[in-house]
Write an enzyme that holds these catalytic residues in place. Structure first.
Site, PDB file in Angstrom:
ATOM      1  N   ASN A  10       0.868  -1.179   0.000  1.00 46.12           N
ATOM      2  CA  ASN A  10       0.000   0.000   0.000  1.00 46.12           C
ATOM      3  C   ASN A  10       0.905   1.230   0.000  1.00 46.12           C
ATOM      4  OD1 ASN A  10      -1.807   2.048   0.460  1.00 46.12           O
ATOM      5  ND2 ASN A  10      -2.273   1.459   2.576  1.00 46.12           N
ATOM      6  N   LYS A  12       0.072   4.241  -0.262  1.00 43.50           N
ATOM      7  CA  LYS A  12      -0.564   5.437   0.330  1.00 43.50           C
ATOM      8  C   LYS A  12      -0.313   6.649  -0.569  1.00 43.50           C
ATOM      9  CE  LYS A  12       0.185   3.349   4.809  1.00 43.50           C
ATOM     10  NZ  LYS A  12       0.123   3.503   6.240  1.00 43.50           N
ATOM     11  N   HIS A  93      -9.538   1.186   4.713  1.00 41.98           N
ATOM     12  CA  HIS A  93      -8.284   1.367   5.459  1.00 41.98           C
ATOM     13  C   HIS A  93      -8.540   2.303   6.637  1.00 41.98           C
ATOM     14  CE1 HIS A  93      -4.161   2.406   6.443  1.00 41.98           C
ATOM     15  NE2 HIS A  93      -3.786   1.362   5.735  1.00 41.98           N
ATOM     16  N   GLU A  95      -6.901   4.614   7.809  1.00 42.51           N
ATOM     17  CA  GLU A  95      -6.601   6.031   7.553  1.00 42.51           C
ATOM     18  C   GLU A  95      -7.782   6.711   6.862  1.00 42.51           C
ATOM     19  OE1 GLU A  95      -2.805   5.526   5.623  1.00 42.51           O
ATOM     20  OE2 GLU A  95      -1.939   4.868   7.524  1.00 42.51           O
ATOM     21  N   GLU A 164      -5.585  -5.059  10.491  1.00 42.19           N
ATOM     22  CA  GLU A 164      -4.561  -4.042  10.705  1.00 42.19           C
ATOM     23  C   GLU A 164      -4.851  -3.276  11.990  1.00 42.19           C
ATOM     24  OE1 GLU A 164      -2.503  -2.913   6.779  1.00 42.19           O
ATOM     25  OE2 GLU A 164      -4.203  -1.583   7.038  1.00 42.19           O
ATOM     26  N   GLY A 170       2.574   1.793  10.867  1.00 39.15           N
ATOM     27  CA  GLY A 170       3.631   2.800  10.779  1.00 39.15           C
ATOM     28  C   GLY A 170       4.331   3.106  12.096  1.00 39.15           C
ATOM     29  N   SER A 209       3.259  -2.551  10.337  1.00 39.89           N
ATOM     30  CA  SER A 209       4.696  -2.636  10.617  1.00 39.89           C
ATOM     31  C   SER A 209       5.329  -3.968  10.213  1.00 39.89           C
ATOM     32  CB  SER A 209       4.978  -2.337  12.102  1.00 39.89           C
ATOM     33  OG  SER A 209       4.616  -0.997  12.401  1.00 39.89           O
ATOM     34  N   GLY A 230       2.718  -1.347   4.271  1.00 39.38           N
ATOM     35  CA  GLY A 230       2.770   0.067   3.919  1.00 39.38           C
ATOM     36  C   GLY A 230       4.190   0.507   3.626  1.00 39.38           C
TER      37      GLY A 230
HETATM   38  C1  PEP Z   1      -0.839   0.036   6.036  1.00 38.31           C
HETATM   39  O1  PEP Z   1      -0.988   1.239   6.025  1.00 38.31           O
HETATM   40  O2  PEP Z   1      -1.668  -0.675   5.463  1.00 38.31           O
HETATM   41  C2  PEP Z   1       0.309  -0.506   6.749  1.00 38.31           C
HETATM   42  C3  PEP Z   1       0.250  -1.742   7.108  1.00 38.31           C
HETATM   43  O3  PEP Z   1       1.361   0.344   6.987  1.00 38.31           O
HETATM   44  P1  PEP Z   1       2.807  -0.040   7.620  1.00 38.31           P
HETATM   45  O4  PEP Z   1       3.228  -1.334   6.997  1.00 38.31           O
HETATM   46  O5  PEP Z   1       3.685   1.104   7.236  1.00 38.31           O
HETATM   47  O6  PEP Z   1       2.603  -0.174   9.088  1.00 38.31           O
END
Ligand code: PEP
Length: 251
Positions: A10, A12, A93, A95, A164, A170, A209, A230
């Site tokens: 992703n 973003k 998501h 976000e 998630e 993140g 992460s 991400g």
């Molecule tokens: C995401 O935003 O879907 C995500 C998993 O981000 P990250 O891997 O950076 O934690």
């Protein structure tokens, strides 16, 4: 039988035309791991160029509008994503649930719109830190699924769920393996309740992460059928070792 693993990136709000070389590098290297499905969900404006740059590689969107067309300034329909060359899209998501105040009902409508045109869907759910710390993470995610799972899905397109935890995105923090296993088992049960035997075909991804150093352990957990990644999906050098970890677990 275990499901084939899916590792989806992703991006973003990252990525310019100059990053298409990275898309090419990821697609080329992913081809070395045929036992794993790999996809990249890029900013909408890059989808068409990315899809043209890497024919046959799965390029996806990060969101979709639920309506077929109409007066929705700035929005993108499922058919538009498909027309641009996407084969999948993320919906729900955290976000977007937080930043755009998307509710379960809207996420459900988005998933149904995408599936109806043949786009594969990655539907995201996950609890806040407060919920995790006070107990009730499984119930919270269960309620999200009750509200946002599409009414039905058939073989026209695939539905995957991405668990998630918001507090893991993140941050470098991840749940324990036992917590991931408990949640994925609960999601699997929910899918069975909703879709019967077909629920067993929906992949359940972990996201939050994920990086090369923890991917092997995460992919070894029961009912973890892949990952939504991400930050570590932006560069082939970070992303491909995660794909390799999934392939290693596949054996
Ligand atoms: C995401 O935003 O879907 C995500 C998993 O981000 P990250 O891997 O950076 O934690």
């Amino acid at each position: 039988m275990p499901l084939k693993k899916l590792v989806a990136g992703n991006w973003k709000m990252h990525g310019l035309s100059s990053d298409l070389d990275e898309v090419r590098a990821i697609a080329a290297a992913a081809g070395e791991y045929p036992s794993v499905d790999v996809a990249l969900c890029v900013p909408a404006i890059l989808i068409e160029r990315a899809a043209r740059a890497v024919p046959g590689f799965a390029i996806g969107g990060q969101d979709v509008h639920h309506a077929e067309k109409g007066a929705h300034t700035g929005c993108i329909s499922a058919l538009m994503l498909l027309d641009a060359g996407a084969s999948l899209t993320i919906v729900g998501h955290s976000e977007r649930r937080e930043g755009q105040r998307e509710r379960d009902q809207e996420v459900k409508a988005k998933a149904e719109a995408a599936l109806s045109v043949g786009l594969n869907v990655i539907l995201c759910v996950g609890e806040s830190l407060d919920v995790r710390e006070h107990g009730g993470a499984v119930d919270t995610v269960g309620a999200q699924l009750d509200g946002s799972l599409p009414a039905a899905f058939d073989s026209k397109a695939e539905l995957a769920i991405a668990y998630e935890p918001i507090w893991a995105i993140g941050t470098g923090k991840i749940p324990t393996s036992a917590e991931i296993a408990e949640m994925h088992l609960a999601i699997r049960a929910k899918l069975g309740e909703r879709y019967g035997a077909d629920g067993a075909n929906a992949r359940i991804l972990y996201g939050g992460s994920v990086k090369a150093s923890n991917a092997g352990e995460i992919f070894g957990i029961a009912d973890v059928d892949g990952a939504l990644v991400g930050g570590a999906s932006l560069k082939a050098a970070d992303f491909i070792p995660i794909v390799a970890a999934a392939a290693a677990v596949e054996g």
